[in-house]
Design a protein around this motif. Structure first.
Motif, PDB file in Angstrom:
ATOM      1  N   HIS A 157       0.831  -1.207   0.000  1.00 17.68           N
ATOM      2  CA  HIS A 157       0.000   0.000   0.000  1.00 17.68           C
ATOM      3  C   HIS A 157       0.861   1.250   0.000  1.00 17.68           C
ATOM      4  CE1 HIS A 157      -3.313   2.688   0.756  1.00 17.68           C
ATOM      5  NE2 HIS A 157      -2.760   3.103   1.881  1.00 17.68           N
ATOM      6  N   TRP A 158       1.899   1.264   0.838  1.00 16.43           N
ATOM      7  CA  TRP A 158       2.774   2.439   0.901  1.00 16.43           C
ATOM      8  C   TRP A 158       3.473   2.686  -0.434  1.00 16.43           C
ATOM      9  CZ3 TRP A 158       4.928   0.742   6.285  1.00 16.43           C
ATOM     10  CH2 TRP A 158       4.054   1.199   7.280  1.00 16.43           C
ATOM     11  N   GLN A 159       3.895   1.606  -1.090  1.00 16.34           N
ATOM     12  CA  GLN A 159       4.535   1.777  -2.398  1.00 16.34           C
ATOM     13  C   GLN A 159       3.558   2.367  -3.399  1.00 16.34           C
ATOM     14  OE1 GLN A 159       5.909  -1.862  -4.239  1.00 16.34           O
ATOM     15  NE2 GLN A 159       7.398  -0.792  -5.506  1.00 16.34           N
ATOM     16  N   ALA A 160       2.302   1.917  -3.343  1.00 21.46           N
ATOM     17  CA  ALA A 160       1.292   2.399  -4.287  1.00 21.46           C
ATOM     18  C   ALA A 160       0.984   3.879  -4.102  1.00 21.46           C
ATOM     19  CB  ALA A 160       0.011   1.571  -4.141  1.00 21.46           C
ATOM     20  N   ILE A 161       1.080   4.386  -2.856  1.00 23.54           N
ATOM     21  CA  ILE A 161       0.739   5.788  -2.616  1.00 23.54           C
ATOM     22  C   ILE A 161       1.982   6.665  -2.462  1.00 23.54           C
ATOM     23  CG2 ILE A 161      -1.466   5.179  -1.562  1.00 23.54           C
ATOM     24  CD1 ILE A 161      -0.247   5.712   1.171  1.00 23.54           C
ATOM     25  N   GLY A 162       3.167   6.096  -2.722  1.00 22.95           N
ATOM     26  CA  GLY A 162       4.388   6.889  -2.717  1.00 22.95           C
ATOM     27  C   GLY A 162       4.987   7.166  -1.355  1.00 22.95           C
ATOM     28  N   VAL A 163       4.736   6.293  -0.379  1.00 27.58           N
ATOM     29  CA  VAL A 163       5.320   6.449   0.960  1.00 27.58           C
ATOM     30  C   VAL A 163       6.532   5.531   1.076  1.00 27.58           C
ATOM     31  CG1 VAL A 163       4.939   6.105   3.434  1.00 27.58           C
ATOM     32  CG2 VAL A 163       3.124   7.077   2.015  1.00 27.58           C
ATOM     33  N   ASP A 164       7.650   6.090   1.518  1.00 36.78           N
ATOM     34  CA  ASP A 164       8.862   5.302   1.720  1.00 36.78           C
ATOM     35  C   ASP A 164       8.703   4.457   2.973  1.00 36.78           C
ATOM     36  OD1 ASP A 164      11.373   4.255   1.975  1.00 36.78           O
ATOM     37  OD2 ASP A 164      12.400   6.162   2.319  1.00 36.78           O
ATOM     38  N   ALA A 165       8.632   3.130   2.817  1.00 35.03           N
ATOM     39  CA  ALA A 165       8.423   2.246   3.963  1.00 35.03           C
ATOM     40  C   ALA A 165       9.543   2.383   4.994  1.00 35.03           C
ATOM     41  CB  ALA A 165       8.308   0.798   3.494  1.00 35.03           C
ATOM     42  N   ALA A 166      10.761   2.683   4.533  1.00 39.80           N
ATOM     43  CA  ALA A 166      11.884   2.834   5.458  1.00 39.80           C
ATOM     44  C   ALA A 166      11.690   4.019   6.397  1.00 39.80           C
ATOM     45  CB  ALA A 166      13.189   2.990   4.677  1.00 39.80           C
ATOM     46  N   ALA A 167      10.880   4.992   5.977  1.00 37.76           N
ATOM     47  CA  ALA A 167      10.635   6.157   6.817  1.00 37.76           C
ATOM     48  C   ALA A 167       9.760   5.839   8.016  1.00 37.76           C
ATOM     49  CB  ALA A 167       9.983   7.266   5.993  1.00 37.76           C
ATOM     50  N   MET A 168       9.137   4.656   8.015  1.00 40.74           N
ATOM     51  CA  MET A 168       8.236   4.284   9.099  1.00 40.74           C
ATOM     52  C   MET A 168       8.928   3.467  10.181  1.00 40.74           C
ATOM     53  SD  MET A 168       5.780   5.827   7.770  1.00 40.74           S
ATOM     54  CE  MET A 168       4.051   5.499   8.055  1.00 40.74           C
ATOM     55  N   VAL A 169      10.246   3.290  10.051  1.00 38.76           N
ATOM     56  CA  VAL A 169      11.013   2.525  11.041  1.00 38.76           C
ATOM     57  C   VAL A 169      12.198   3.365  11.507  1.00 38.76           C
ATOM     58  CG1 VAL A 169      12.320   0.426  11.510  1.00 38.76           C
ATOM     59  CG2 VAL A 169      10.367   0.347   9.940  1.00 38.76           C
ATOM     60  N   TRP A 170      12.297   3.577  12.810  1.00 40.99           N
ATOM     61  CA  TRP A 170      13.409   4.331  13.416  1.00 40.99           C
ATOM     62  C   TRP A 170      13.939   3.490  14.563  1.00 40.99           C
ATOM     63  CZ3 TRP A 170      14.984   8.878  11.163  1.00 40.99           C
ATOM     64  CH2 TRP A 170      14.139   9.375  10.162  1.00 40.99           C
ATOM     65  N   THR A 171      14.856   2.588  14.225  1.00 43.64           N
ATOM     66  CA  THR A 171      15.341   1.601  15.182  1.00 43.64           C
ATOM     67  C   THR A 171      15.960   2.241  16.413  1.00 43.64           C
ATOM     68  OG1 THR A 171      15.779   0.102  13.330  1.00 43.64           O
ATOM     69  CG2 THR A 171      16.790  -0.438  15.447  1.00 43.64           C
ATOM     70  N   ALA A 172      16.756   3.286  16.214  1.00 44.09           N
ATOM     71  CA  ALA A 172      17.440   3.928  17.343  1.00 44.09           C
ATOM     72  C   ALA A 172      16.451   4.478  18.355  1.00 44.09           C
ATOM     73  CB  ALA A 172      18.361   5.033  16.835  1.00 44.09           C
ATOM     74  N   ARG A 173      15.267   4.858  17.914  1.00 43.43           N
ATOM     75  CA  ARG A 173      14.247   5.400  18.814  1.00 43.43           C
ATOM     76  C   ARG A 173      13.155   4.382  19.125  1.00 43.43           C
ATOM     77  NH1 ARG A 173      14.550  10.843  19.645  1.00 43.43           N
ATOM     78  NH2 ARG A 173      16.036  11.988  18.346  1.00 43.43           N
ATOM     79  N   ARG A 174      13.363   3.153  18.699  1.00 41.37           N
ATOM     80  CA  ARG A 174      12.411   2.064  18.948  1.00 41.37           C
ATOM     81  C   ARG A 174      11.028   2.388  18.391  1.00 41.37           C
ATOM     82  NH1 ARG A 174      13.969   0.215  25.191  1.00 41.37           N
ATOM     83  NH2 ARG A 174      16.180  -0.213  24.762  1.00 41.37           N
ATOM     84  N   VAL A 175      11.021   2.916  17.180  1.00 41.90           N
ATOM     85  CA  VAL A 175       9.768   3.262  16.502  1.00 41.90           C
ATOM     86  C   VAL A 175       9.622   2.368  15.281  1.00 41.90           C
ATOM     87  CG1 VAL A 175       8.502   5.048  15.242  1.00 41.90           C
ATOM     88  CG2 VAL A 175       9.841   5.650  17.286  1.00 41.90           C
ATOM     89  N   ASN A 176       8.513   1.642  15.204  1.00 39.67           N
ATOM     90  CA  ASN A 176       8.218   0.802  14.041  1.00 39.67           C
ATOM     91  C   ASN A 176       6.727   0.922  13.755  1.00 39.67           C
ATOM     92  OD1 ASN A 176       7.787  -1.233  12.126  1.00 39.67           O
ATOM     93  ND2 ASN A 176       9.467  -2.464  12.928  1.00 39.67           N
ATOM     94  N   ILE A 177       6.378   1.905  12.919  1.00 42.97           N
ATOM     95  CA  ILE A 177       4.971   2.171  12.622  1.00 42.97           C
ATOM     96  C   ILE A 177       4.337   0.968  11.939  1.00 42.97           C
ATOM     97  CG2 ILE A 177       3.361   3.747  11.500  1.00 42.97           C
ATOM     98  CD1 ILE A 177       5.092   5.056  13.651  1.00 42.97           C
ATOM     99  N   GLY A 178       5.087   0.319  11.024  1.00 43.13           N
ATOM    100  CA  GLY A 178       4.544  -0.827  10.305  1.00 43.13           C
ATOM    101  C   GLY A 178       4.176  -1.966  11.230  1.00 43.13           C
ATOM    102  N   ALA A 179       5.053  -2.279  12.186  1.00 39.34           N
ATOM    103  CA  ALA A 179       4.779  -3.373  13.126  1.00 39.34           C
ATOM    104  C   ALA A 179       3.567  -3.053  13.994  1.00 39.34           C
ATOM    105  CB  ALA A 179       6.002  -3.634  13.994  1.00 39.34           C
ATOM    106  N   ASP A 180       3.442  -1.795  14.416  1.00 36.62           N
ATOM    107  CA  ASP A 180       2.289  -1.410  15.241  1.00 36.62           C
ATOM    108  C   ASP A 180       0.993  -1.501  14.440  1.00 36.62           C
ATOM    109  OD1 ASP A 180       3.973  -0.921  17.366  1.00 36.62           O
ATOM    110  OD2 ASP A 180       4.189   1.209  16.923  1.00 36.62           O
ATOM    111  N   MET A 181       1.033  -1.043  13.187  1.00 37.66           N
ATOM    112  CA  MET A 181      -0.158  -1.139  12.346  1.00 37.66           C
ATOM    113  C   MET A 181      -0.506  -2.592  12.046  1.00 37.66           C
ATOM    114  SD  MET A 181       0.145   1.936   9.550  1.00 37.66           S
ATOM    115  CE  MET A 181      -0.024   3.659  10.011  1.00 37.66           C
ATOM    116  N   ALA A 182       0.518  -3.413  11.786  1.00 35.48           N
ATOM    117  CA  ALA A 182       0.279  -4.822  11.476  1.00 35.48           C
ATOM    118  C   ALA A 182      -0.374  -5.535  12.650  1.00 35.48           C
ATOM    119  CB  ALA A 182       1.592  -5.504  11.099  1.00 35.48           C
TER     120      ALA A 182
END
Length: 298
Positions: A204-229
């Protein structure tokens, strides 16, 4: 290595002036001032009503720093852009600015909890009064039944190995018990559905032009994709266990066969992929609206 340039968001009552750094000196009534070097700023975002004098605007223009004015709800109003350098409001830059905020953990935690609570509430309503064990037994033709694996110690240990995700979920375990879905079966299915949901979000993110890598910030323990999943996987509970077409698939396998259960869970997800894609799009839209509100709150 030079420091990463990040967007600078201004509050509605912020006072901004230029010093010899060159830096922007920010201040607001009742708050201590701070300095931000221009070389660290990728763009300047100001709400309507925030005063930016000519000296600040010229300094930004000379260094190619776009200035964006926003309405109070976060809607873009106007750009100040250096010729030949069109602004690019990329997701990675927006997320970098969001996760760098001191209030990100608290604000995002509230949003994430609200989405999870809503997903749980929907499944509780749709599975009210349902018994997977009874429904499965009514059409059983000698295939695996819920109690079969539970009576085998080796099978239970095998399930414990395969269904260990990121810790126990008391809410999920309670729902599985109320609906007579074996714990090992429900946990394994949820695990497969989370994986499928992550792939669906990436599509879905690829289809709407969202960089999936931008949704993960390991150093800050942020993973939007995992939370949404995690939320999306819960959306498979009712269609994956209660509907007649799903029950037919579960009856065809031995429920203590881990590989067969995983395959069936993935098959069920594919059967409901269109509906799950709609759920993924709606969840992303809610996150985008929340992000706009966050960007406008300074």
């Amino acid at each position: 290595m030079s420091a990463e340039r990040l967007p600078l968001y201004l509050g509605a009552r912020a006072a901004v002036r230029l010093d010899d750094g060159p830096s922007l000196v920010l201040s607001a009534e009742g708050l201590a001032g701070s300095r931000v070097p221009l070389d660290r700023i990728s763009r300047l975002i100001a709400p309507v009503g925030c005063g930016l004098d000519e000296e600040v605007l010229l300094a930004c223009a000379r260094r190619g720093i776009p200035v964006l004015w926003q309405e109070r709800d976060g809607t873009p109003l106007a750009w100040l852009v250096t010729p030949g350098r069109p602004p690019r409001l990329g997701w990675r830059e927006r997320m970098a600015g969001a996760v760098a905020r001191s209030d990100w953990p608290a604000r995002y935690g509230i949003w994430r909890s609200a989405q999870l609570a809503m997903a749980r509430r929907v499944q509780e309503e749709r599975l009210e009064g349902f018994s997977f064990g009874a429904a499965l037994a009514r059409g059983s033709y000698g295939c695996g039944v819920p109690g079969e694996a539970a009576s085998t110690g080796a099978a239970a240990q095998d399930w414990a190995r395969h269904t260990r995700e990121d810790g126990s979920d008391p809410w999920l375990d309670a729902l599985l018990r109320r609906t007579a879905i074996p714990l090992w079966l429900g946990r394994c299915a949820i695990g497969r559905w989370r994986g499928c949901a992550l792939l669906l979000l990436a599509e879905h993110w690829q289809a709407i032009g969202v960089d999936a890598a931008a949704m993960v910030w390991t150093a800050r323990r942020v993973n939007i994709g995992a939370d949404m999943a995690r939320c999306l996987a819960l959306g498979m509970l009712e269609p994956g266990f209660r509907r007649k077409s799903s029950l037919r698939l579960w009856r065809r396998i031995a429920l203590h066969d881990c590989a067969a259960v995983q395959h069936t869970a993935v098959t069920l997800f594919e059967h409901h992929k269109v509906a799950m894609l709609h759920l993924a799009a709606a969840l992303h839209d809610r996150f985008h609206r929340w992000l706009l509100e966050l960007e406008s709150c300074r």
